[in-house]
Design a protein around this motif. Structure first.
Motif, PDB file in Angstrom:
ATOM      1  N   ILE A  15       0.845  -1.203   0.000  1.00 21.50           N
ATOM      2  CA  ILE A  15       0.000   0.000   0.000  1.00 21.50           C
ATOM      3  C   ILE A  15       0.880   1.253   0.000  1.00 21.50           C
ATOM      4  CG2 ILE A  15      -1.679   1.345   1.319  1.00 21.50           C
ATOM      5  CD1 ILE A  15      -2.756  -1.295   2.421  1.00 21.50           C
ATOM      6  N   TYR A  16       1.871   1.264   0.874  1.00 22.18           N
ATOM      7  CA  TYR A  16       2.723   2.447   1.012  1.00 22.18           C
ATOM      8  C   TYR A  16       3.655   2.611  -0.183  1.00 22.18           C
ATOM      9  CZ  TYR A  16       0.889   1.716   5.679  1.00 22.18           C
ATOM     10  OH  TYR A  16       0.044   1.498   6.737  1.00 22.18           O
ATOM     11  N   ILE A  17       4.080   1.483  -0.776  1.00 25.66           N
ATOM     12  CA  ILE A  17       4.884   1.566  -1.995  1.00 25.66           C
ATOM     13  C   ILE A  17       4.071   2.194  -3.119  1.00 25.66           C
ATOM     14  CG2 ILE A  17       5.921   0.178  -3.846  1.00 25.66           C
ATOM     15  CD1 ILE A  17       7.751   0.498  -1.516  1.00 25.66           C
ATOM     16  N   ARG A  18       2.824   1.788  -3.258  1.00 27.99           N
ATOM     17  CA  ARG A  18       1.973   2.380  -4.297  1.00 27.99           C
ATOM     18  C   ARG A  18       1.860   3.884  -4.110  1.00 27.99           C
ATOM     19  NH1 ARG A  18      -2.761   4.627  -5.197  1.00 27.99           N
ATOM     20  NH2 ARG A  18      -3.393   4.527  -3.009  1.00 27.99           N
ATOM     21  N   GLU A  19       1.675   4.319  -2.859  1.00 23.65           N
ATOM     22  CA  GLU A  19       1.475   5.739  -2.610  1.00 23.65           C
ATOM     23  C   GLU A  19       2.739   6.559  -2.852  1.00 23.65           C
ATOM     24  OE1 GLU A  19      -0.420   6.658   1.072  1.00 23.65           O
ATOM     25  OE2 GLU A  19      -2.266   5.594   0.543  1.00 23.65           O
ATOM     26  N   ILE A  20       3.912   6.041  -2.468  1.00 20.83           N
ATOM     27  CA  ILE A  20       5.126   6.833  -2.682  1.00 20.83           C
ATOM     28  C   ILE A  20       5.525   6.848  -4.159  1.00 20.83           C
ATOM     29  CG2 ILE A  20       5.978   6.421  -0.341  1.00 20.83           C
ATOM     30  CD1 ILE A  20       8.086   4.546  -1.539  1.00 20.83           C
ATOM     31  N   ARG A  21       5.000   5.911  -4.942  1.00 24.19           N
ATOM     32  CA  ARG A  21       5.266   5.924  -6.386  1.00 24.19           C
ATOM     33  C   ARG A  21       4.318   6.874  -7.116  1.00 24.19           C
ATOM     34  NH1 ARG A  21       8.592   1.716  -8.460  1.00 24.19           N
ATOM     35  NH2 ARG A  21       8.565  -0.298  -7.366  1.00 24.19           N
ATOM     36  N   ASP A  22       3.118   7.064  -6.594  1.00 25.88           N
ATOM     37  CA  ASP A  22       2.061   7.793  -7.294  1.00 25.88           C
ATOM     38  C   ASP A  22       2.413   9.279  -7.401  1.00 25.88           C
ATOM     39  OD1 ASP A  22      -0.388   9.179  -7.937  1.00 25.88           O
ATOM     40  OD2 ASP A  22      -1.468   7.356  -7.366  1.00 25.88           O
ATOM     41  N   ILE A  23       2.525   9.769  -8.608  1.00 22.20           N
ATOM     42  CA  ILE A  23       2.975  11.142  -8.839  1.00 22.20           C
ATOM     43  C   ILE A  23       2.003  12.165  -8.275  1.00 22.20           C
ATOM     44  CG2 ILE A  23       1.899  11.360 -11.121  1.00 22.20           C
ATOM     45  CD1 ILE A  23       4.462  12.835 -12.024  1.00 22.20           C
ATOM     46  N   ILE A  25       0.059  11.651  -5.429  1.00 21.63           N
ATOM     47  CA  ILE A  25       0.173  11.609  -3.975  1.00 21.63           C
ATOM     48  C   ILE A  25       1.519  12.164  -3.507  1.00 21.63           C
ATOM     49  CG2 ILE A  25       0.167  10.058  -1.960  1.00 21.63           C
ATOM     50  CD1 ILE A  25      -1.700   8.218  -3.486  1.00 21.63           C
ATOM     51  N   GLN A  26       2.539  12.075  -4.348  1.00 19.81           N
ATOM     52  CA  GLN A  26       3.877  12.556  -3.987  1.00 19.81           C
ATOM     53  C   GLN A  26       3.905  14.039  -3.633  1.00 19.81           C
ATOM     54  OE1 GLN A  26       6.508  11.621  -7.231  1.00 19.81           O
ATOM     55  NE2 GLN A  26       6.919   9.552  -6.491  1.00 19.81           N
ATOM     56  N   ASN A  27       2.941  14.797  -4.111  1.00 21.15           N
ATOM     57  CA  ASN A  27       2.921  16.231  -3.832  1.00 21.15           C
ATOM     58  C   ASN A  27       2.709  16.543  -2.350  1.00 21.15           C
ATOM     59  OD1 ASN A  27       3.278  16.996  -6.544  1.00 21.15           O
ATOM     60  ND2 ASN A  27       1.088  16.739  -6.967  1.00 21.15           N
ATOM     61  N   ASP A  28       2.203  15.596  -1.606  1.00 22.22           N
ATOM     62  CA  ASP A  28       1.988  15.760  -0.165  1.00 22.22           C
ATOM     63  C   ASP A  28       3.242  15.264   0.557  1.00 22.22           C
ATOM     64  OD1 ASP A  28       1.234  15.661   2.503  1.00 22.22           O
ATOM     65  OD2 ASP A  28      -0.766  14.882   2.091  1.00 22.22           O
ATOM     66  N   ARG A  29       4.137  16.184   0.915  1.00 22.32           N
ATOM     67  CA  ARG A  29       5.423  15.786   1.512  1.00 22.32           C
ATOM     68  C   ARG A  29       5.252  15.098   2.855  1.00 22.32           C
ATOM     69  NH1 ARG A  29       8.700  21.362   0.335  1.00 22.32           N
ATOM     70  NH2 ARG A  29       8.762  21.175  -1.944  1.00 22.32           N
ATOM     71  N   LEU A  30       4.298  15.575   3.645  1.00 23.55           N
ATOM     72  CA  LEU A  30       4.072  14.964   4.946  1.00 23.55           C
ATOM     73  C   LEU A  30       3.659  13.506   4.777  1.00 23.55           C
ATOM     74  CD1 LEU A  30       3.780  15.041   8.012  1.00 23.55           C
ATOM     75  CD2 LEU A  30       1.472  15.973   7.698  1.00 23.55           C
ATOM     76  N   ARG A  31       2.747  13.270   3.858  1.00 22.04           N
ATOM     77  CA  ARG A  31       2.297  11.894   3.614  1.00 22.04           C
ATOM     78  C   ARG A  31       3.435  11.047   3.058  1.00 22.04           C
ATOM     79  NH1 ARG A  31      -3.186  10.546   0.160  1.00 22.04           N
ATOM     80  NH2 ARG A  31      -3.147   8.262   0.318  1.00 22.04           N
ATOM     81  N   PHE A  32       4.247  11.623   2.177  1.00 21.93           N
ATOM     82  CA  PHE A  32       5.387  10.897   1.610  1.00 21.93           C
ATOM     83  C   PHE A  32       6.344  10.473   2.724  1.00 21.93           C
ATOM     84  CE2 PHE A  32       9.636  10.591  -0.187  1.00 21.93           C
ATOM     85  CZ  PHE A  32       9.429   9.803  -1.301  1.00 21.93           C
ATOM     86  N   ARG A  33       6.704  11.424   3.593  1.00 27.25           N
ATOM     87  CA  ARG A  33       7.631  11.096   4.681  1.00 27.25           C
ATOM     88  C   ARG A  33       7.041  10.044   5.611  1.00 27.25           C
ATOM     89  NH1 ARG A  33       8.228  16.769   4.742  1.00 27.25           N
ATOM     90  NH2 ARG A  33       6.921  16.904   6.615  1.00 27.25           N
ATOM     91  N   ARG A  34       5.748  10.174   5.923  1.00 27.49           N
ATOM     92  CA  ARG A  34       5.117   9.222   6.838  1.00 27.49           C
ATOM     93  C   ARG A  34       5.062   7.827   6.219  1.00 27.49           C
ATOM     94  NH1 ARG A  34       4.951   6.402  10.742  1.00 27.49           N
ATOM     95  NH2 ARG A  34       2.974   5.704  11.602  1.00 27.49           N
ATOM     96  N   ASN A  35       4.839   7.733   4.910  1.00 24.68           N
ATOM     97  CA  ASN A  35       4.833   6.427   4.261  1.00 24.68           C
ATOM     98  C   ASN A  35       6.218   5.789   4.274  1.00 24.68           C
ATOM     99  OD1 ASN A  35       2.107   6.279   3.690  1.00 24.68           O
ATOM    100  ND2 ASN A  35       2.298   7.246   1.687  1.00 24.68           N
ATOM    101  N   ILE A  36       7.255   6.607   4.068  1.00 24.99           N
ATOM    102  CA  ILE A  36       8.628   6.105   4.168  1.00 24.99           C
ATOM    103  C   ILE A  36       8.880   5.585   5.586  1.00 24.99           C
ATOM    104  CG2 ILE A  36      11.074   6.753   4.127  1.00 24.99           C
ATOM    105  CD1 ILE A  36       9.967   6.611   1.353  1.00 24.99           C
ATOM    106  N   GLU A  37       8.415   6.352   6.566  1.00 22.86           N
ATOM    107  CA  GLU A  37       8.579   5.967   7.969  1.00 22.86           C
ATOM    108  C   GLU A  37       7.836   4.655   8.257  1.00 22.86           C
ATOM    109  OE1 GLU A  37       7.843   7.970  12.403  1.00 22.86           O
ATOM    110  OE2 GLU A  37       7.146   8.961  10.592  1.00 22.86           O
ATOM    111  N   ARG A  38       6.634   4.520   7.751  1.00 22.83           N
ATOM    112  CA  ARG A  38       5.855   3.299   7.965  1.00 22.83           C
ATOM    113  C   ARG A  38       6.558   2.073   7.409  1.00 22.83           C
ATOM    114  NH1 ARG A  38       0.195   6.046   6.053  1.00 22.83           N
ATOM    115  NH2 ARG A  38      -0.731   6.418   8.101  1.00 22.83           N
ATOM    116  N   ILE A  39       7.128   2.218   6.224  1.00 22.03           N
ATOM    117  CA  ILE A  39       7.863   1.098   5.633  1.00 22.03           C
ATOM    118  C   ILE A  39       9.055   0.740   6.517  1.00 22.03           C
ATOM    119  CG2 ILE A  39       9.201   0.340   3.635  1.00 22.03           C
ATOM    120  CD1 ILE A  39       7.390   2.189   1.929  1.00 22.03           C
TER     121      ILE A  39
END
Length: 219
Positions: A15-23, A25-39
């Protein structure tokens, strides 16, 4: 050398890989960082299954209970700056670990982005002698930054075990690490392994520049 590719099995990581790849969703830096953290958190949990454990006694209000706890000294080492949220996720679970930080960057030659050297200019690390070293970098493109980071950390001792943790790796980088890290004590953990690199040595399909996506473009 054991290679663990989480994309070969179904888990929440996908789920988190899909989101960090999605161009989009990537515009939301907070969400990007949190997804990296979750992984990082999930991967730390999986790595914990391979640690050595010891049994201790715990006093409860009613009696004494046995508990199994890790019996390894852990050092989490991260390549700045893109690795910081990934590192934080690991540290959320390995909260008693020591920490090391290495600044590694690409220095491009006059011919452009097709040719570069990797430079190490800063290292802050405890002794890693006889400890379990977890090397984290969200993007493992060529593998050379990871190798140079490892060589720099060897000035602080010789680890007993090595875990290379990455989110997106290229197959080229996996092959490179297999040749340049001790086979008998290294495990590579990747959330996904992508087939190749472009002419600028960025992973394809990849996610782009993880540092820029997490913290903003650099000049």
């Amino acid at each position: 050398m054991q290679i663990i590719n989480f994309s070969e099995q179904n888990s929440l990581i996908s789920i988190y890989i899909r989101e960090i790849r999605d161009i989009t969703i990537q515009n939301d830096r907070l969400r990007f960082r949190r997804n990296i953290e979750r992984i990082g958190e999930i991967m730390a949990y999986e790595i914990s299954k391979q640690l050595a454990y010891k049994t201790i006694s715990v006093n409860t209000p009613l009696d004494v209970a046995d508990a199994n706890i890790p019996d390894e000294e852990i050092v989490i080492a991260t390549i700045l700056r893109a690795g910081l949220p990934f590192h934080h996720g690991m540290l959320n679970y390995f909260d008693g670990a020591e920490n090391a930080f290495v600044s590694a960057y690409r220095k491009y030659k006059e011919t452009g982005h097709q040719s570069f050297d990797i430079h190490i200019e800063y290292i802050a690390s405890p002794s890693i002698e006889g400890k379990t070293l977890i090397l984290t970098d969200p993007m493992l493109a060529t593998g050379s930054s990871m190798e140079l980071t490892y060589r720099a950390l060897l000035t602080k001792g010789n680890p007993s075990k090595i875990h290379i943790a990455t989110i997106i790796a290229s197959q080229q980088a996996i092959d490179y690490c297999k040749m340049h890290f001790p086979e008998d004590k290294t495990t590579i953990w990747a959330a996904a392994i992508d087939p190749g690199l472009n002419e600028s040595s960025y992973i394809v399909p990849g996610i782009g520049d993880a540092g820029d996506l997490a913290y903003g473009a650099k000049v």
